[in-house]
Design a protein around this motif. Structure first.
Motif, PDB file in Angstrom:
ATOM      1  N   THR A   1      10.874 -49.443 -17.541  1.00 45.55           N
ATOM      2  CA  THR A   1       9.667 -50.235 -17.332  1.00 45.55           C
ATOM      3  C   THR A   1       9.004 -49.829 -16.020  1.00 45.55           C
ATOM      4  N   ASP A   2       9.854 -49.543 -15.028  1.00 45.31           N
ATOM      5  CA  ASP A   2       9.318 -49.202 -13.720  1.00 45.31           C
ATOM      6  C   ASP A   2      10.383 -48.408 -12.959  1.00 45.31           C
ATOM      7  N   GLY A   3       9.961 -47.745 -11.915  1.00 47.47           N
ATOM      8  CA  GLY A   3      10.914 -47.015 -11.085  1.00 47.47           C
ATOM      9  C   GLY A   3      10.817 -45.518 -11.279  1.00 47.47           C
ATOM     10  N   LYS A   4      11.527 -44.803 -10.440  1.00 44.04           N
ATOM     11  CA  LYS A   4      11.470 -43.348 -10.454  1.00 44.04           C
ATOM     12  C   LYS A   4      12.875 -42.775 -10.623  1.00 44.04           C
ATOM     13  N   ILE A   5      12.933 -41.665 -11.346  1.00 53.76           N
ATOM     14  CA  ILE A   5      14.192 -40.929 -11.483  1.00 53.76           C
ATOM     15  C   ILE A   5      13.902 -39.488 -11.085  1.00 53.76           C
ATOM     16  N   TYR A   6      14.561 -39.024 -10.038  1.00 50.29           N
ATOM     17  CA  TYR A   6      14.360 -37.633  -9.637  1.00 50.29           C
ATOM     18  C   TYR A   6      15.602 -36.836  -9.983  1.00 50.29           C
ATOM     19  N   PHE A   7      15.414 -35.798 -10.813  1.00 51.87           N
ATOM     20  CA  PHE A   7      16.519 -34.898 -11.132  1.00 51.87           C
ATOM     21  C   PHE A   7      16.172 -33.559 -10.515  1.00 51.87           C
ATOM     22  N   GLU A   8      16.948 -33.135  -9.568  1.00 46.50           N
ATOM     23  CA  GLU A   8      16.651 -31.931  -8.796  1.00 46.50           C
ATOM     24  C   GLU A   8      15.213 -31.960  -8.280  1.00 46.50           C
ATOM     25  N   ASP A   9      14.852 -33.078  -7.680  1.00 47.23           N
ATOM     26  CA  ASP A   9      13.529 -33.284  -7.081  1.00 47.23           C
ATOM     27  C   ASP A   9      12.373 -33.258  -8.069  1.00 47.23           C
ATOM     28  N   GLN A  10      12.700 -33.361  -9.357  1.00 53.05           N
ATOM     29  CA  GLN A  10      11.642 -33.406 -10.364  1.00 53.05           C
ATOM     30  C   GLN A  10      11.591 -34.842 -10.878  1.00 53.05           C
ATOM     31  N   ASP A  11      10.407 -35.411 -10.914  1.00 50.88           N
ATOM     32  CA  ASP A  11      10.306 -36.792 -11.366  1.00 50.88           C
ATOM     33  C   ASP A  11      10.396 -36.843 -12.894  1.00 50.88           C
ATOM     34  N   VAL A  12      11.533 -37.308 -13.368  1.00 50.37           N
ATOM     35  CA  VAL A  12      11.799 -37.344 -14.798  1.00 50.37           C
ATOM     36  C   VAL A  12      10.873 -38.319 -15.530  1.00 50.37           C
ATOM     37  N   THR A  13      10.503 -39.407 -14.850  1.00 48.96           N
ATOM     38  CA  THR A  13       9.695 -40.422 -15.523  1.00 48.96           C
ATOM     39  C   THR A  13       8.277 -39.939 -15.804  1.00 48.96           C
ATOM     40  N   GLU A  14       7.868 -38.863 -15.113  1.00 50.95           N
ATOM     41  CA  GLU A  14       6.502 -38.359 -15.304  1.00 50.95           C
ATOM     42  C   GLU A  14       6.420 -37.290 -16.398  1.00 50.95           C
ATOM     43  N   LEU A  15       7.581 -36.810 -16.846  1.00 46.43           N
ATOM     44  CA  LEU A  15       7.578 -35.690 -17.793  1.00 46.43           C
ATOM     45  C   LEU A  15       7.032 -36.105 -19.154  1.00 46.43           C
ATOM     46  N   SER A  16       6.408 -35.123 -19.837  1.00 45.80           N
ATOM     47  CA  SER A  16       5.974 -35.391 -21.205  1.00 45.80           C
ATOM     48  C   SER A  16       7.202 -35.403 -22.115  1.00 45.80           C
ATOM     49  N   THR A  17       7.017 -35.928 -23.324  1.00 41.21           N
ATOM     50  CA  THR A  17       8.155 -36.038 -24.239  1.00 41.21           C
ATOM     51  C   THR A  17       8.790 -34.679 -24.497  1.00 41.21           C
ATOM     52  N   SER A  18       7.968 -33.631 -24.648  1.00 43.04           N
ATOM     53  CA  SER A  18       8.554 -32.334 -24.975  1.00 43.04           C
ATOM     54  C   SER A  18       9.234 -31.712 -23.750  1.00 43.04           C
ATOM     55  N   ASP A  19       8.664 -31.931 -22.544  1.00 45.72           N
ATOM     56  CA  ASP A  19       9.336 -31.439 -21.342  1.00 45.72           C
ATOM     57  C   ASP A  19      10.650 -32.175 -21.127  1.00 45.72           C
ATOM     58  N   MET A  20      10.635 -33.461 -21.483  1.00 40.91           N
ATOM     59  CA  MET A  20      11.847 -34.261 -21.336  1.00 40.91           C
ATOM     60  C   MET A  20      12.939 -33.717 -22.244  1.00 40.91           C
ATOM     61  N   ARG A  21      12.528 -33.340 -23.478  1.00 42.44           N
ATOM     62  CA  ARG A  21      13.521 -32.792 -24.405  1.00 42.44           C
ATOM     63  C   ARG A  21      14.151 -31.520 -23.853  1.00 42.44           C
ATOM     64  N   LYS A  22      13.315 -30.710 -23.187  1.00 43.66           N
ATOM     65  CA  LYS A  22      13.850 -29.473 -22.606  1.00 43.66           C
ATOM     66  C   LYS A  22      14.815 -29.777 -21.468  1.00 43.66           C
ATOM     67  N   LEU A  23      14.477 -30.805 -20.704  1.00 41.95           N
ATOM     68  CA  LEU A  23      15.318 -31.158 -19.557  1.00 41.95           C
ATOM     69  C   LEU A  23      16.689 -31.654 -20.009  1.00 41.95           C
ATOM     70  N   ARG A  24      16.760 -32.167 -21.218  1.00 36.73           N
ATOM     71  CA  ARG A  24      18.035 -32.720 -21.693  1.00 36.73           C
ATOM     72  C   ARG A  24      19.103 -31.649 -21.836  1.00 36.73           C
ATOM     73  N   ARG A  25      18.682 -30.413 -21.762  1.00 36.47           N
ATOM     74  CA  ARG A  25      19.645 -29.328 -21.714  1.00 36.47           C
ATOM     75  C   ARG A  25      20.530 -29.443 -20.474  1.00 36.47           C
ATOM     76  N   ASP A  26      19.949 -29.958 -19.399  1.00 36.05           N
ATOM     77  CA  ASP A  26      20.684 -30.070 -18.142  1.00 36.05           C
ATOM     78  C   ASP A  26      21.346 -31.423 -17.956  1.00 36.05           C
ATOM     79  N   MET A  27      20.932 -32.392 -18.762  1.00 35.23           N
ATOM     80  CA  MET A  27      21.517 -33.736 -18.650  1.00 35.23           C
ATOM     81  C   MET A  27      22.045 -34.110 -20.019  1.00 35.23           C
ATOM     82  N   GLN A  28      23.322 -34.285 -20.132  1.00 40.34           N
ATOM     83  CA  GLN A  28      23.876 -34.627 -21.439  1.00 40.34           C
ATOM     84  C   GLN A  28      24.603 -35.955 -21.372  1.00 40.34           C
ATOM     85  N   MET A  29      24.970 -36.431 -22.548  1.00 39.77           N
ATOM     86  CA  MET A  29      25.559 -37.761 -22.597  1.00 39.77           C
ATOM     87  C   MET A  29      26.797 -37.749 -23.484  1.00 39.77           C
TER      88      MET A  29
END
Lengths: 298, 342
Positions: B70-98
């Motif tokens: 809802t609010d707040g910031k998440i920085y992954f390697e100094d990149q603001d994850v909350t600002e990423l587009s859906t497709s960029d986010m999908r690419k980033l998930r390569r580096d963040m897994q669950m």
């Protein structure tokens, strides 16, 4: 690594142990179900008859033999003859072609359209879901045969139009089934996991949601063929489906209904064929349901 | 261990709307996460503990944006994850897994292990089909299974083995960060240790950074370098693992730790038993969310939300007992005894 890669659990005894796919598992359960096998045999019996109809039938479907009209069943005419002297056995055999084709095509058509609508409604939700679901509700509010009659009266009576009508009236059944299935599947953790590895929505839909929603379609499909055959016969009987002189079972019943007392075999054998075909598909469908989705058992 | 920050979370919030009435108007919201901030350094393991419903899983899922914050910031390697587009986010998930909690639900029952493990590579377009199959076999061996397991279906494995498959799937794309949401809580205790040890070995081997979410303090202690305790959507205390267990500052942490059973029948424990239930996150208490159950409640606690502050170097706590207002108001109150719970 501190702890070496050891084989920990006792589940695996040997590398040769076979892979048990969910389909194999289902087939194993299905094979044990005797009643389902009886149903399947009936279905295959009718399929074979339909395929080899020209070889099985001793006469053509419209060969009139007026001297031999209304003959009771005998070694010459196994199922007797009708009021035009046509061999009822030949007509019933060819009728299997019509009924199975109508049943199969109508169900495939409604399953495809219904599943697509159901998946869209279930996966995307919100107003899309509302619109599609309300349309289904409206269609289900009418008795199905009434709706089929309405469709046929718009398109004009013929076997092809009866098929279309049957396909249309079965769409909401498939649609609602798939929608509810998708609603539950999409909450599964492996869907979340697929999102987490970066999969796109459409890929998740086709690679995870759809395969896991298939079993109810197969079960509903086999049961719906039975209903579709019955509906085709009903439309034929009402003169809205297959047109005389086509050897459609329902139309044959309609044509001979005045002969009930005089020549009961003219009604008995087409009726028996309808009953057996419907029974076969129903038994097979029940067996498939038990094998594919034990939780669905009611 | 380097001190480089891999992930920084600032004031993360998630409010789930409650809809009601004929028109489905929003009539309230469940404040699942209410302003959580923390940092994760490269190569470390951060444990997040708390009761069920405290927002720890929601926090974990928000980091990957499986749930939109809802609010707040998440920085992954100094990149603001909350600002990423859906497709960029999908690419980033390569580096963040669950890694998920329930190994029986997180693997598609209709896919073979090979297909499940290959999927992350296919999605990110890594390798040729042959290389991918090779990698699947390699990773199966790494997580303690055998390469011939690739052709099997999930239902042919035990819970512990399935969780190994889940871990292998998370490792396929060689991520930097793995978020493990209750990775062992669905497993037998004897299997838990094996899986945790495996995770630690993998961390060393692949220089992984972990965020481990759990409700079991023992599990978190075993695996974490630092631990954060969450209560009702907020971080109550955050410090190094040993400090947390030796010298908990927050009354809630003290109560949690005193509830951990000690395997000694002669040990007499004066445990702190919390009264009442965890309050509803749709209508959280004013001020400090814990004041309804806190044995050291002061007036200021009902009025002002305590901030998460550095009480000692590297030891953060959100409690008025350690703020100026708190100590001014509660001069007569005795500070809770520390270090009693070992």
């Amino acid at each position: 690594m501190g702890e070496p890669a050891q084989k920990l659990d006792p589940v695996n005894k040997s590398p040769q142990e076979e892979t048990i796919s969910p389909w194999k598992e289902a087939w194993r359960k299905f094979r044990k179900n005797k009643i389902a096998l009886v149903g399947t045999s009936i279905v295959f019996f009718f399929i074979l008859i339909a395929i080899f109809a020209p070889l099985i039938a001793p006469q053509g479907i419209n060969e009139q033999d007026l001297p031999n009209r209304l003959q009771p069943p005998s070694s010459d005419f196994w199922f007797g003859t009708d009021d035009f002297g046509r061999d009822i056995f030949s007509r019933v055999v060819f009728g299997a072609r019509l009924s199975l084709t109508v049943g199969f095509l109508a169900v495939v058509g409604s399953a495809i359209v219904g599943s697509m609508l159901g998946i869209i409604a279930g996966y995307y939700g919100k107003w899309v879901d509302t619109i599609i679901s309300r349309i289904f509700d409206i269609m289900l509010a009418f008795p199905s045969i009434l709706l089929a009659i309405a469709v046929v009266s718009i398109l004009g009576p013929s076997l092809r139009n009866a098929l279309i009508a049957i396909a249309i009236i079965n769409i909401p059944n498939f649609g609602r089934l798939i929608r509810s299935r998708v609603l539950s599947v999409k909450e599964e953790e492996y869907i979340m996991a697929a999102k987490a590895i970066g999969m796109s929505d459409s890929r998740i839909l086709f690679s995870h949601v759809l395969p896991n929603s298939m079993t109810p379609i197969i079960v509903q499909g086999s049961l719906a063929i039975a209903t579709a055959i019955l509906e085709a016969a009903a439309l034929g009987f009402l003169g809205l489906g297959a047109q005389i002189p086509e050897p459609e079972w329902g139309a044959m019943l309609a044509a001979s209904r005045a002969l009930l007392v005089q020549a009961p075999w003219t009604l008995f054998f087409p009726g028996l064929a309808i009953m057996l075909a419907v029974l076969g598909f129903n038994l097979m469908g029940d067996g498939l349901r038990d094998a594919l989705d034990p939780k669905m058992k009611t | 261990m380097t001190t480089e920050t891999l992930l920084r979370v600032e004031n993360l919030k998630k409010h789930f709307p409650i809809r009601g009435g004929v028109l489905g108007k929003e009539i309230g919201s469940v404040k699942a996460v209410e302003g959580v901030s923390f940092e994760v350094k490269k190569g470390e393991t951060l444990g997040i503990v708390g009761e069920s419903g405290c927002g720890k899983s929601t926090t974990g899922r928000m980091l990957l944006r499986l749930i939109e914050p809802t609010d707040g910031k998440i920085y992954f390697e100094d990149q603001d994850v909350t600002e990423l587009s859906t497709s960029d986010m999908r690419k980033l998930r390569r580096d963040m897994q669950m890694v998920f909690q329930d190994p029986f639900a997180s693997l598609n029952p209709r896919h073979t292990v090979e297909k499940i493990l290959e999927e992350p590579l296919k999605v990110h377009g890594i390798g040729t089909p042959k290389e991918r199959k090779q990698k699947v076999r390699e990773l199966l061996e790494i997580v303690g299974l055998s390469s011939y397991h690739a052709k099997r279906y999930p239902h042919q494995f035990s819970g512990g083995q399935r969780q190994r498959i889940g871990i292998a799937r998370a490792l396929m794309t060689q991520p930097k960060l793995i978020i493990a949401d209750e990775p062992v809580s669905a497993l037998d205790v004897s299997i838990q240790a094996q899986v945790l040890n495996l995770m630690q070995d993998l961390q060393k081997e692949f220089q992984l950074t972990y965020i481990v979410i759990a409700h079991d303090l023992g599990v978190v202690r075993h695996i974490s370098d630092r631990v954060g305790v969450m209560y009702l959507g907020r971080m109550a205390e955050l410090t190094e693992s040993e400090k947390m267990y030796d010298k908990p500052l927050h009354p809630y942490t003290q109560a949690l730790l005193s509830a951990v059973p000690i395997p000694d029948p002669l040990y007499e424990k004066d445990s702190i038993v919390l009264e009442g239930d965890i309050p509803s996150p749709s209508n959280p208490p004013s001020g400090c969310a814990f004041h309804t159950r806190c044995p050291y409640k002061m007036d200021v606690c009902t009025q002002k939300v305590p901030e998460l502050r550095e009480h000692e170097p590297g030891h953060y706590v959100a409690c008025h007992l350690y703020t100026e207002e708190g100590s001014a108001a509660g001069q007569n109150k005795q500070l809770p005894e520390e270090g009693k719970h070992e």
